[in-house]
Design an enzyme around this catalytic site. Structure first.
Site, PDB file in Angstrom:
ATOM      1  N   LEU A  11       0.832  -1.211   0.000  1.00  0.00           N
ATOM      2  CA  LEU A  11       0.000   0.000   0.000  1.00  0.00           C
ATOM      3  C   LEU A  11       0.866   1.261   0.000  1.00  0.00           C
ATOM      4  O   LEU A  11       0.580   2.219  -0.725  1.00  0.00           O
ATOM      5  CB  LEU A  11      -0.914  -0.016   1.243  1.00  0.00           C
ATOM      6  CG  LEU A  11      -1.846   1.183   1.396  1.00  0.00           C
ATOM      7  CD1 LEU A  11      -2.812   1.283   0.203  1.00  0.00           C
ATOM      8  CD2 LEU A  11      -2.636   1.087   2.702  1.00  0.00           C
ATOM      9  N   ASP A  34      12.678   3.305  12.140  1.00  0.00           N
ATOM     10  CA  ASP A  34      11.959   2.218  12.825  1.00  0.00           C
ATOM     11  C   ASP A  34      10.816   2.791  13.659  1.00  0.00           C
ATOM     12  O   ASP A  34      11.045   3.614  14.554  1.00  0.00           O
ATOM     13  CB  ASP A  34      12.970   1.480  13.721  1.00  0.00           C
ATOM     14  CG  ASP A  34      12.389   0.235  14.349  1.00  0.00           C
ATOM     15  OD1 ASP A  34      11.162   0.035  14.291  1.00  0.00           O
ATOM     16  OD2 ASP A  34      13.190  -0.543  14.917  1.00  0.00           O
ATOM     17  N   ALA A  58       3.533  -2.000   9.060  1.00  0.00           N
ATOM     18  CA  ALA A  58       2.806  -3.014   9.834  1.00  0.00           C
ATOM     19  C   ALA A  58       3.518  -4.350   9.743  1.00  0.00           C
ATOM     20  O   ALA A  58       4.413  -4.544   8.918  1.00  0.00           O
ATOM     21  CB  ALA A  58       1.386  -3.161   9.279  1.00  0.00           C
ATOM     22  N   THR A  60       2.400  -7.886   8.651  1.00  0.00           N
ATOM     23  CA  THR A  60       1.226  -8.347   7.903  1.00  0.00           C
ATOM     24  C   THR A  60       1.221  -9.851   7.601  1.00  0.00           C
ATOM     25  O   THR A  60       0.365 -10.309   6.838  1.00  0.00           O
ATOM     26  CB  THR A  60       1.108  -7.568   6.573  1.00  0.00           C
ATOM     27  OG1 THR A  60       2.339  -7.690   5.855  1.00  0.00           O
ATOM     28  CG2 THR A  60       0.803  -6.106   6.812  1.00  0.00           C
ATOM     29  N   THR A  99      -7.562  -3.403   9.716  1.00  0.00           N
ATOM     30  CA  THR A  99      -7.981  -4.583   8.966  1.00  0.00           C
ATOM     31  C   THR A  99      -9.323  -5.156   9.412  1.00  0.00           C
ATOM     32  O   THR A  99      -9.739  -4.955  10.565  1.00  0.00           O
ATOM     33  CB  THR A  99      -6.899  -5.684   9.137  1.00  0.00           C
ATOM     34  OG1 THR A  99      -7.383  -6.912   8.603  1.00  0.00           O
ATOM     35  CG2 THR A  99      -6.589  -5.936  10.607  1.00  0.00           C
ATOM     36  N   TYR A 123      -2.879 -12.001  14.588  1.00  0.00           N
ATOM     37  CA  TYR A 123      -2.758 -10.781  13.769  1.00  0.00           C
ATOM     38  C   TYR A 123      -3.892  -9.806  14.082  1.00  0.00           C
ATOM     39  O   TYR A 123      -3.648  -8.611  14.325  1.00  0.00           O
ATOM     40  CB  TYR A 123      -2.768 -11.178  12.286  1.00  0.00           C
ATOM     41  CG  TYR A 123      -2.868 -10.034  11.313  1.00  0.00           C
ATOM     42  CD1 TYR A 123      -1.802  -9.161  11.115  1.00  0.00           C
ATOM     43  CD2 TYR A 123      -4.038  -9.832  10.564  1.00  0.00           C
ATOM     44  CE1 TYR A 123      -1.903  -8.106  10.199  1.00  0.00           C
ATOM     45  CE2 TYR A 123      -4.141  -8.799   9.660  1.00  0.00           C
ATOM     46  CZ  TYR A 123      -3.074  -7.938   9.479  1.00  0.00           C
ATOM     47  OH  TYR A 123      -3.184  -6.909   8.575  1.00  0.00           O
ATOM     48  N   LYS A 127      -3.676  -5.989  15.679  1.00  0.00           N
ATOM     49  CA  LYS A 127      -4.184  -4.812  14.951  1.00  0.00           C
ATOM     50  C   LYS A 127      -5.254  -4.098  15.778  1.00  0.00           C
ATOM     51  O   LYS A 127      -5.328  -2.863  15.782  1.00  0.00           O
ATOM     52  CB  LYS A 127      -4.744  -5.224  13.583  1.00  0.00           C
ATOM     53  CG  LYS A 127      -3.716  -5.737  12.585  1.00  0.00           C
ATOM     54  CD  LYS A 127      -2.716  -4.682  12.134  1.00  0.00           C
ATOM     55  CE  LYS A 127      -3.314  -3.670  11.182  1.00  0.00           C
ATOM     56  NZ  LYS A 127      -2.270  -2.728  10.677  1.00  0.00           N
TER      57      LYS A 127
HETATM   58  N1  LIG Z   1      -2.393  -6.897   2.573  1.00  0.00           N
HETATM   59  C1  LIG Z   1      -3.669  -7.078   2.903  1.00  0.00           C
HETATM   60  O1  LIG Z   1      -4.404  -7.933   2.354  1.00  0.00           O
HETATM   61  C2  LIG Z   1      -4.270  -6.201   3.985  1.00  0.00           C
HETATM   62  C3  LIG Z   1      -5.616  -6.411   4.304  1.00  0.00           C
HETATM   63  C4  LIG Z   1      -6.181  -5.606   5.296  1.00  0.00           C
HETATM   64  C5  LIG Z   1      -5.430  -4.623   5.917  1.00  0.00           C
HETATM   65  N2  LIG Z   1      -4.137  -4.457   5.599  1.00  0.00           N
HETATM   66  C6  LIG Z   1      -3.382  -3.403   6.298  1.00  0.00           C
HETATM   67  O2  LIG Z   1      -2.925  -2.463   5.335  1.00  0.00           O
HETATM   68  C7  LIG Z   1      -1.688  -1.894   5.754  1.00  0.00           C
HETATM   69  C8  LIG Z   1      -0.681  -1.992   4.632  1.00  0.00           C
HETATM   70  O3  LIG Z   1      -0.531  -3.358   4.299  1.00  0.00           O
HETATM   71  P1  LIG Z   1       0.514  -3.845   3.206  1.00  0.00           P
HETATM   72  O4  LIG Z   1      -0.016  -5.111   2.633  1.00  0.00           O
HETATM   73  O5  LIG Z   1       0.897  -2.709   2.317  1.00  0.00           O
HETATM   74  O6  LIG Z   1       1.740  -4.203   4.175  1.00  0.00           O
HETATM   75  P2  LIG Z   1       3.243  -4.573   3.769  1.00  0.00           P
HETATM   76  O7  LIG Z   1       3.372  -4.746   2.301  1.00  0.00           O
HETATM   77  O8  LIG Z   1       3.658  -5.677   4.662  1.00  0.00           O
HETATM   78  O9  LIG Z   1       4.027  -3.240   4.157  1.00  0.00           O
HETATM   79  C9  LIG Z   1       4.371  -2.896   5.456  1.00  0.00           C
HETATM   80  C10 LIG Z   1       5.675  -2.132   5.406  1.00  0.00           C
HETATM   81  O10 LIG Z   1       6.034  -1.755   6.753  1.00  0.00           O
HETATM   82  C11 LIG Z   1       7.417  -2.013   6.892  1.00  0.00           C
HETATM   83  N3  LIG Z   1       7.792  -2.170   8.304  1.00  0.00           N
HETATM   84  C12 LIG Z   1       7.721  -3.288   9.056  1.00  0.00           C
HETATM   85  N4  LIG Z   1       8.214  -3.067  10.286  1.00  0.00           N
HETATM   86  C13 LIG Z   1       8.620  -1.761  10.313  1.00  0.00           C
HETATM   87  C14 LIG Z   1       9.224  -0.948  11.301  1.00  0.00           C
HETATM   88  N5  LIG Z   1       9.529  -1.425  12.519  1.00  0.00           N
HETATM   89  N6  LIG Z   1       9.488   0.341  11.013  1.00  0.00           N
HETATM   90  C15 LIG Z   1       9.186   0.842   9.783  1.00  0.00           C
HETATM   91  N7  LIG Z   1       8.627   0.114   8.807  1.00  0.00           N
HETATM   92  C16 LIG Z   1       8.352  -1.181   9.067  1.00  0.00           C
HETATM   93  C17 LIG Z   1       7.607  -3.290   6.126  1.00  0.00           C
HETATM   94  O11 LIG Z   1       8.958  -3.589   5.914  1.00  0.00           O
HETATM   95  P3  LIG Z   1       9.392  -5.156   5.718  1.00  0.00           P
HETATM   96  O12 LIG Z   1       8.767  -5.597   4.449  1.00  0.00           O
HETATM   97  O13 LIG Z   1      10.873  -5.085   5.687  1.00  0.00           O
HETATM   98  O14 LIG Z   1       8.853  -5.893   6.899  1.00  0.00           O
HETATM   99  C18 LIG Z   1       6.833  -2.983   4.858  1.00  0.00           C
HETATM  100  O15 LIG Z   1       7.602  -2.235   3.933  1.00  0.00           O
HETATM  101  C19 LIG Z   1      -1.303  -2.635   7.035  1.00  0.00           C
HETATM  102  O16 LIG Z   1      -1.681  -1.866   8.154  1.00  0.00           O
HETATM  103  C20 LIG Z   1      -2.124  -3.896   6.992  1.00  0.00           C
HETATM  104  O17 LIG Z   1      -2.403  -4.390   8.292  1.00  0.00           O
HETATM  105  C21 LIG Z   1      -3.536  -5.209   4.635  1.00  0.00           C
END
Ligand SMILES: NC(=O)c1ccc[n+]([C@@H]2O[C@H](COP(=O)([O-])OP(=O)(O)OC[C@H]3O[C@@H](n4cnc5c(N)ncnc54)[C@H](OP(=O)(O)O)[C@@H]3O)[C@@H](O)[C@H]2O)c1
Length: 287
Positions: A11, A34, A58, A60, A99, A123, A127
């Site tokens: 996202l 961080d 997050a 995830t 979520t 999870y 959240k």
């Molecule tokens: N994907 C889905 O289907 C889904 C559905 C419902 C809700 N959501 C929510 O939507 C949001 C975005 O999801 P997404 O799928 O885009 O997530 P994502 O691709 O996992 O992206 C999360 C980002 O946060 C980074 N991160 C992790 N730990 C961190 C830290 N300590 N400090 C700074 N950055 C950090 C991650 O780095 P690393 O990759 O290195 O860990 C990654 O780049 C989240 O809140 C998720 O809960 C997602």
């Protein structure tokens, strides 16, 4: 100035591109600042005139969270809490993403923002705790719950289906879980709209694609579009599976449809998931 955390995730990447296209002033960080380090957050914000913090960072990995809930709790609750405390301290509004997993998914009607949370897995619990900590530190925050997110910049159900369908003659897909596919681009548009509206009322909002479907029907539509766009050259039989036939560590919600009336009433448009899937094929899969 907008600060986007988690700007390298699925996202976050989509939103970065959109903020850039809209010529909005923003800075983005990911692991380089961080969210668990309150001092690093404060140092980064210092002198930048941050007015809005959008948190897309997050943990995830839904199934893995069952084995490392403590770590997931840190990233999904402690980190957002740090961001909200900083936001309150510097007078920046926080927009945080959450979520459908905060609900059990045992209902039969679209979940309202006012429904009590009832997570059944690690999870979802982390959240839900993140939501609580954000509001406790910064009550004027906006929390956007989404579900069934897909996009170009991360693990992606659509691309996975296309890959499997291209390689196999038959696949099985769960047919007894209902939800609403959400294109990361659409959600990014909604978040960007909210970010430029300082009068947008604080609170929880649900945002997914409009309409509802099952993973099975979603897969069938992906196949249809894959054939239309020449990405698939043969029919792959899609076999409907029950949740019991496709066990996962975290049991997936049976009914994860979210009501979007509240966000719609604030003038945020929500395209139907089928319309967005077509646009995704036209826009993203060819880039
Ligand atoms: N994907 C889905 O289907 C889904 C559905 C419902 C809700 N959501 C929510 O939507 C949001 C975005 O999801 P997404 O799928 O885009 O997530 P994502 O691709 O996992 O992206 C999360 C980002 O946060 C980074 N991160 C992790 N730990 C961190 C830290 N300590 N400090 C700074 N950055 C950090 C991650 O780095 P690393 O990759 O290195 O860990 C990654 O780049 C989240 O809140 C998720 O809960 C997602």
């Amino acid at each position: 100035m907008i600060w986007l955390t988690g700007n390298k995730g699925m996202l976050g990447t989509e939103l970065s591109l959109l903020l850039k296209a809209k010529n909005l002033s923003f800075v983005g960080t990911d692991r380089d600042v961080d969210i668990l380090d309150a001092v690093a957050l404060e140092n980064f914000a210092d002198g930048k005139g941050i007015t809005t913090i959008i948190n897309c960072a997050a943990y995830t990995a839904v199934d893995k969270a069952e084995d490392e809930e403590a770590l997931a709790l840190r990233l999904n609750a402690e980190g957002p809490g740090n961001i909200a405390r900083l936001g309150a301290h510097i007078g920046a509004r926080v927009i945080h993403v959450s979520t459908d997993y905060v609900f059990s998914g045992n209902g039969t009607k679209p979940c309202l923002e006012s429904d009590p949370v009832s997570p059944t897995g690690a999870y979802g619990r982390t959240k839900a705790e993140g939501e609580r900590r954000v509001f406790s530190a910064a009550p004027d925050s906006i929390i956007i719950r989404t579900a069934w997110l897909y996009g170009k910049h991360g693990p992606n159900f659509v691309a996975t289906m296309i890959k499997l369908m291209a390689a196999k003659d038959e696949i099985g897909v769960v047919a007894d879980q209902r939800g609403s596919p959400t294109w990361a681009y659409d959600l990014s548009c909604a978040i960007a709209d909210i970010a430029v509206r300082p009068d947008f009322p604080a609170g929880i909002y649900h945002y997914t694609g409009d309409g509802e479907t099952t993973w099975y029907d979603f897969a069938q539509e992906i196949q249809r579009l894959g054939r239309v766009h020449g990405l698939l050259d043969h029919d792959c039989r899609v076999r409907p599976l029950s949740t019991d036939q496709y066990p996962t560590k975290t049991r997936r919600p049976a009914y994860s449809v979210l009501s979007k009336d509240k966000i719609k009433s604030q003038g945020i448009p929500i395209p139907h998931w089928e319309f967005s899937l077509q646009a995704f094929f036209q826009k993203d899969l060819y880039l």
